[in-house]
Design a protein around this motif. Structure first.
Motif, PDB file in Angstrom:
ATOM      1  N   LEU A 133      15.723   9.835  33.733  1.00  0.00           N
ATOM      2  CA  LEU A 133      14.800   9.572  34.848  1.00  0.00           C
ATOM      3  C   LEU A 133      14.547  10.801  35.721  1.00  0.00           C
ATOM      4  O   LEU A 133      13.421  10.978  36.221  1.00  0.00           O
ATOM      5  CB  LEU A 133      15.304   8.401  35.687  1.00  0.00           C
ATOM      6  N   VAL A 171       4.140   7.797  33.812  1.00  0.00           N
ATOM      7  CA  VAL A 171       4.323   6.469  33.222  1.00  0.00           C
ATOM      8  C   VAL A 171       3.101   6.217  32.353  1.00  0.00           C
ATOM      9  O   VAL A 171       1.960   6.456  32.784  1.00  0.00           O
ATOM     10  CB  VAL A 171       4.461   5.374  34.295  1.00  0.00           C
ATOM     11  N   PRO A 194      10.990   8.854  40.428  1.00  0.00           N
ATOM     12  CA  PRO A 194      12.048   7.833  40.511  1.00  0.00           C
ATOM     13  C   PRO A 194      13.327   8.305  41.187  1.00  0.00           C
ATOM     14  O   PRO A 194      14.028   7.491  41.805  1.00  0.00           O
ATOM     15  CB  PRO A 194      12.303   7.462  39.052  1.00  0.00           C
ATOM     16  N   ASN A 241      11.455  12.596  34.569  1.00  0.00           N
ATOM     17  CA  ASN A 241      10.222  11.817  34.450  1.00  0.00           C
ATOM     18  C   ASN A 241       9.024  12.598  34.992  1.00  0.00           C
ATOM     19  O   ASN A 241       9.094  13.206  36.057  1.00  0.00           O
ATOM     20  CB  ASN A 241      10.384  10.497  35.213  1.00  0.00           C
ATOM     21  N   LEU A 276       9.070   1.663  40.318  1.00  0.00           N
ATOM     22  CA  LEU A 276       8.576   2.937  40.813  1.00  0.00           C
ATOM     23  C   LEU A 276       7.468   2.646  41.830  1.00  0.00           C
ATOM     24  O   LEU A 276       6.483   1.965  41.510  1.00  0.00           O
ATOM     25  CB  LEU A 276       8.025   3.794  39.680  1.00  0.00           C
ATOM     26  N   HIS A 308       8.310   4.810  30.694  1.00  0.00           N
ATOM     27  CA  HIS A 308       8.807   6.007  31.388  1.00  0.00           C
ATOM     28  C   HIS A 308       8.691   7.196  30.448  1.00  0.00           C
ATOM     29  O   HIS A 308       9.097   7.134  29.290  1.00  0.00           O
ATOM     30  CB  HIS A 308      10.252   5.737  31.813  1.00  0.00           C
ATOM     31  N   THR A 332      14.173   1.169  30.489  1.00  0.00           N
ATOM     32  CA  THR A 332      14.679   2.321  29.758  1.00  0.00           C
ATOM     33  C   THR A 332      16.126   2.105  29.336  1.00  0.00           C
ATOM     34  O   THR A 332      16.894   1.463  30.069  1.00  0.00           O
ATOM     35  CB  THR A 332      14.576   3.611  30.598  1.00  0.00           C
ATOM     36  N   ILE A 343       9.296  -0.418  34.860  1.00  0.00           N
ATOM     37  CA  ILE A 343       9.573   0.171  33.548  1.00  0.00           C
ATOM     38  C   ILE A 343      10.932  -0.302  33.060  1.00  0.00           C
ATOM     39  O   ILE A 343      11.756  -0.824  33.835  1.00  0.00           O
ATOM     40  CB  ILE A 343       9.544   1.716  33.597  1.00  0.00           C
TER      41      ILE A 343
END
Length: 888
Positions: free
Chosen positions: A234, A240, A297, A237, A209, A324, A228, A226
């Motif tokens: 995402l 963070v 993202p 999001n 990111l 995330h 995931t 990150i």
């Protein structure tokens, strides 16, 4: 081929008044206080047994649960305990609704709620009748004419009233939270409705990111890295998160442009995962990270230009040490959003598809099947590493499809307010087996909030109305009271049949109309079925638990630690500040002989009906009878987490039952010449007869202890030992010449028959809770009247049965017999002579020789025992074989 009672005989026994009469409400006390039963100390037992869901197919798990309960109840009835127990069925829930819909050819999405409810009610009613018939064939003792159903108007009315009490206490509320959502069922789920698939595969991605605001000098790009396992989240999001206690740093990664922030502790593992060398550039402080902001993202999303980096306690050194955060799709993420006032944006609808807010490229695409690939394609090179990741993942236990976490407005019970008191109450509850004492407390501590609303129609309606303009919920005492009365008068469909003006209290309707406001609309949600069953302590038919006292026993499977045990505890603590039970008994899960879960796809499902009566589809399959099924449950279900069943296991059970049956049949055959009016007093019996009575007294005491501790496998072990070792191996073998050839009117003959009468009585009464058909059959063919087994009670043990001296004198002969059998296991010992040379005389051996050769001043009456005592006569000390040769 195993000898067993015919199926017709079992039906005859069950159809007679003797079978359920001891349990009927009007006769319960008489049944428990008549006969020769011994007082158990406990005067009454209130059993609250878990409901069963009425499904059309019987499974091998059902007899485990039901037969264990039946053994407990039968034993307590025999101990003069007045039992209060009414069977019940959980008639609501998604499994029943889906089964009912599967039998309808119409498009389910076009069906009206009342049509769905009618189909579900019909299916549940038919399944209840099917199961009730099966439970009778299994020999379950209950008043099957007076069961209760969670779909009955009386039950629903009491449940609605309990909901109102919870709401008035501030323990029920409506809110927006991430909950487990099943797209395949289109409803929210509670933790107890999930099963975890350890082989679920996800697309795990390391994603970079771009940091737009940071404290570093220079023009080089800086990224947050990150990791995931849900790339489909995402687009949602909002931040963070990092842990202020963890050391972070910037690294250069071989082959990738820019600098990458991650936890220092994972650098070596990250290098191995990416297959690239990492080079430390700069250490980072928590103060540094908290000032950073990064670019969202997924491009094309209508979101803030930059997003924050925030501290959070739930972050661990796992993955990259940076997490995330999508507040709509995780409980920890949601808590971060509450603390920092982040938007909670749900981009997934009830079908598990992206909404229009996710962007045109994602709109209407299913997140669990297509979402990961689409999002990874959209972020392109920012996915620096993607790999298939196998891990445990929650599935809908009904549809066996994966679920997702999704923020939605639901009704909740505030478990955080209840946990501390619930744990205090639980500490006073006895949980058996002892090996799992801490399981329930551990799971209660970990329990998140309890979502109690479901987006279906087959259930108890949540009695809430909503303002037309604001959507604010309305739940009041007068409103719920009116609804309870309507349910009792008009039936449980009234919520869906009547319009708002007929459901709302008249004064509320008048108030709204006077002010010109539109009437509030009724809600569409129904209650979680765990709330249905969890309130059984107060919602069952009138009279059950009406005094408010806790049940003495709750009995269910291991999975109910997160289900019925827990829902009952939480609701009882909430409404009456105490646990609903004094003790809990837990059994395990049924597996096949290879340790696999029962599954139609594997072809390993064992139908209990086929076990009892054989299978029409497989004519060669043995029909084992109901007592064999019950013996399997008693022998395997009380001490194993996994209960195995299969043809080999059932055949072994049948062999054991065959041995017991043959032994009691022999005793029954001998007793047709027994004159009950002329019993022999124990004091005038031979030592072997007194020894047998002494062992009977010990056996009855040990059996009672095992039953009291729900150790039914131990009861069977005691039974097998008595039958195989003490009776077949010793007493019957040693006395057969006396009884076959001797004068049965002599003292020796009457002594043997008296002992056999006591043996048969004790065996019949102690095995009856587990093997009721065999026990009643012994009554039908016996010579001591036709009083049903369970009106005779638990066998009494007279004081003159106990004779330790008899055991001290007989045991040396038994020990010698056992040694000789080991030396020549397949030979007839009567054809041998033995010379034993021993050291140092022991007085008990001399006493045994003297007493057994002339017990009571009379010659020893049993030739087999006499042969052992003649050998004992040559022994002058404790058994120590030197040279040990046996000569014919």
């Amino acid at each position: 081929m195993f000898l067993k009672p015919s199926l017709g005989l079992g039906q005859k026994i069950r159809s007679e008044w003797r079978w359920n009469q001891p349990y009927r409400r009007d006769m319960a006390l008489k049944a428990c206080t008549s006969g020769s039963a011994v007082s158990h100390g406990q005067r009454s037992l209130f059993c609250r047994m878990g409901h069963h869901m009425p499904m059309a197919r019987l499974t091998s798990a059902m007899p485990v649960n039901k037969i264990l309960k039946d053994i407990v109840l039968r034993y307590k009835v025999m101990r003069r305990v007045r039992v209060r127990y009414r069977p019940g069925w959980d008639c609501h829930g998604l499994p029943i609704e889906l089964k009912a819909l599967s039998q309808i050819s119409e498009d389910h999405t076009r069906l009206q709620p009342l049509a769905i409810r009618a189909a579900a009610a019909r299916f549940a009613s038919e399944a209840v009748a099917l199961q009730r018939d099966a439970f009778g064939r299994w020999g379950l003792l209950a008043d099957w004419r007076h069961v209760y159903l969670t779909a009955s108007p009386a039950y629903v009315s009491r449940q609605l009233a309990a909901f109102q009490r919870l709401h008035a206490a501030g323990l029920v509320y409506r809110g927006l939270k991430p909950v487990h959502w099943s797209p395949s069922s289109r409803t929210a789920l509670a933790e107890a409705e999930l099963q975890y698939n350890p082989q679920h595969a996800s697309q795990a991605a390391h994603v970079r990111l771009l940091v737009e605001q940071h404290h570093l000098a220079g023009d080089e790009q800086v990224f947050l890295l990150i990791w995931t396992t849900t790339p489909w989240t995402l687009p949602a999001n909002q931040a963070v998160c990092f842990n202020e206690a963890v050391q972070y740093a910037l690294f250069r990664i071989e082959g990738l442009p820019g600098l990458y922030a991650l936890a220092s502790a994972v650098a070596a593992q990250m290098s191995q995962t990416l297959g690239r060398r990492l080079e430390l550039h700069t250490q980072l402080s928590a103060a540094d990270l908290s000032q950073w902001r990064y670019r969202p993202p997924v491009p094309g999303r209508a979101a803030a230009a930059t997003l924050p980096v925030l501290p959070a306690g739930h972050v661990t050194v796992w993955g990259t040490g940076l997490v995330h955060t999508a507040p709509a799709h995780g409980p920890d993420d949601f808590q971060v959003a509450l603390r920092h006032r982040l938007p909670v944006e749900a981009l997934v609808d009830e079908d598990g598809c992206y909404t229009a807010a996710a962007g045109s490229a994602l709109h209407r695409r299913p997140v669990l099947t297509e979402g990961d690939a689409l999002v990874l394609q959209m972020i392109g090179d920012d996915a620096v590493h993607v790999k298939r990741h196998v891990h445990s993942y929650p599935y809908d236990w009904r549809t066996n499809q994966p679920v997702l976490l999704r923020a939605s407005r639901q009704w909740f019970i505030d478990t955080e307010r209840l946990k501390r008191r619930a744990l205090e109450c639980l500490s006073d509850v006895i949980i058996r087996p002892d090996s799992i004492q801490s399981n329930m407390a551990d799971q209660l501590r970990r329990r998140p909030y309890w979502c109690i609303s479901r987006q279906r129609v087959w259930g108890v309606p949540i009695p809430a109305f909503y303002e037309r303009d604001s959507g604010e919920p309305i739940v009041t005492g007068p409103l719920v009271t009116r609804l309870c009365r309507l349910v009792e008068e008009c039936g449980t469909d009234v919520w869906w049949q009547r319009p708002e003006e007929e459901l709302l209290p008249p004064e509320m309707v008048a108030e709204y109309r006077a002010s010109g406001r539109p009437l509030p609309r009724k809600g569409d949600d129904v209650m979680d079925i765990w709330l249905d069953s969890g309130l059984s302590w107060c919602a069952a038919e009138e009279g059950e638990g009406a005094d408010g006292g806790p049940a003495d026993l709750y009995l269910e499977g291991l999975d109910q630690f997160t289900g019925w045990f827990q829902s009952s505890l939480l609701t009882s603590v909430a409404l009456r500040d105490r646990a609903p039970y004094r003790s809990i008994f837990v059994h395990g899960f049924v597996m096949d002989e290879h340790g696999r879960k029962m599954s139609k796809s594997l072809g390993n499902v064992v139908d209990p009906t086929d076990v009892i009566a054989g299978s029409q589809a497989e004519p060669r399959r043995t029909a084992y009878g109901a007592d064999c099924l019950r013996l399997w449950v008693a022998g395997h279900a009380t001490h194993n987490t996994h209960i195995t069943v299969g043809e080999a296991v059932l055949r072994s059970c049948a062999e054991r039952l065959h041995k017991v049956r043959n032994t009691v049949r022999f005793l029954l055959g001998m007793l047709h010449r027994h004159d009950a009016a002329r019993p022999q007093a124990p004091a005038a019996m031979a030592w072997l007869d007194r020894y047998m009575l002494h062992r009977l007294a010990e056996y009855v005491e040990e059996c009672a202890d095992a039953y009291d501790k729900y150790q039914f496998n131990r009861v069977l072990a005691l039974l097998y030992t008595l039958v195989n070792n003490e009776l077949s191996g010793l007493y019957i073998h040693a006395t057969r010449h006396r009884l076959y050839c001797g004068d049965l009117n002599s003292e020796a003959g009457r002594s043997g028959l008296t002992v056999m009468h006591h043996v048969l009585t004790v065996l019949r009464q102690t095995m009856a809770p587990i093997l009721p058909h065999l026990a009643e059959e012994l009554v039908l063919y016996g010579t001591d009247g036709d009083t049903p087994v369970f009106k005779r009670g638990w066998p009494a043990v007279p004081d003159d049965w106990r004779c330790p001296e008899a055991a001290r004198l007989v045991m040396p002969a038994v020990q010698l017999r056992d040694l000789l059998h080991k030396l020549v296991p397949s030979a007839n010992l009567l054809a041998f002579d033995a010379t034993l040379t021993l050291q140092e005389a022991e007085p008990e051996w001399r006493d045994a020789v003297t007493a057994l050769q002339r017990p009571g001043g009379q010659p020893c009456a049993d030739s087999q025992l006499a042969s052992y005592t003649r050998l004992l006569g040559r022994c002058r000390s404790q058994l120590l074989l030197r040279h040990g040769t046996l000569q014919r």
